[in-house]
Design a protein around this motif. Sequence first.
Motif, PDB file in Angstrom:
ATOM      1  N   SER A 132       4.098   7.413  -0.966  1.00 52.54           N
ATOM      2  CA  SER A 132       4.868   8.386   0.559  1.00 52.54           C
ATOM      3  C   SER A 132       4.722   6.960   1.421  1.00 52.54           C
ATOM      4  N   PRO A 133       4.842   7.723   2.848  1.00 50.32           N
ATOM      5  CA  PRO A 133       4.814   6.844   3.543  1.00 50.32           C
ATOM      6  C   PRO A 133       3.089   7.304   4.498  1.00 50.32           C
ATOM      7  N   LEU A 134       2.763   5.934   4.524  1.00 47.46           N
ATOM      8  CA  LEU A 134       1.429   5.122   5.118  1.00 47.46           C
ATOM      9  C   LEU A 134       1.564   6.388   6.149  1.00 47.46           C
TER      10      LEU A 134
ATOM     11  N   ARG B 178       0.593  -0.906   0.269  1.00 46.15           N
ATOM     12  CA  ARG B 178       0.076  -0.006   0.076  1.00 46.15           C
ATOM     13  C   ARG B 178       0.817   1.269   0.148  1.00 46.15           C
ATOM     14  N   GLU B 179       1.951   1.388   0.785  1.00 48.75           N
ATOM     15  CA  GLU B 179       2.622   2.401   0.319  1.00 48.75           C
ATOM     16  C   GLU B 179       3.776   2.580  -0.563  1.00 48.75           C
TER      17      GLU B 179
ATOM     18  N   LYS C 288       1.005   4.149  -2.693  1.00 51.68           N
ATOM     19  CA  LYS C 288       0.489   5.479  -2.288  1.00 51.68           C
ATOM     20  C   LYS C 288       2.098   6.059  -2.577  1.00 51.68           C
TER      21      LYS C 288
ATOM     22  N   TRP D 227       4.872  -0.703  12.523  1.00 52.86           N
ATOM     23  CA  TRP D 227       5.273  -0.263  11.410  1.00 52.86           C
ATOM     24  C   TRP D 227       6.544   0.097  10.790  1.00 52.86           C
TER      25      TRP D 227
ATOM     26  N   GLU E 225      -4.243   5.743   8.279  1.00 56.07           N
ATOM     27  CA  GLU E 225      -3.914   4.668   6.878  1.00 56.07           C
ATOM     28  C   GLU E 225      -3.228   3.118   7.882  1.00 56.07           C
TER      29      GLU E 225
ATOM     30  N   ARG F 281       9.729  -0.327   8.503  1.00 51.85           N
ATOM     31  CA  ARG F 281       9.832   0.925   7.641  1.00 51.85           C
ATOM     32  C   ARG F 281      11.948   1.007   8.045  1.00 51.85           C
TER      33      ARG F 281
END
Length: 83
Positions: free
Chosen positions: A28-30, A22-23, A26, A73, A34, A77
């Motif tokens: 960019s960072p969630l 998902r990140e 997107k 997370w 989110e 990351r």
Amino acid sequence: MGEKEYLVLYPVPSLLAILLNRERAKGSPLTEAEVSEIRDNCETIAVPIDVAREMDEQRGYLDIDPENCWHEWQRTRKDLMEG
């Protein structure tokens, strides 16, 4: 109740994989909101704890703990970006 009868919720695919995908999508960072929404709405199965451990071994990594999702997370990351 023995350990084999104790059920745990197990995200499939892994929560780590979902968040990472998902990140990337997107770009960019969630945000924390989110991440929480993804966690709350991801597909899960209920499995005995011993089965969950076997699935972790097959994956080759431990998934992010849904109860501590945001903090794990963030740490994951950072590790992924540095490694």
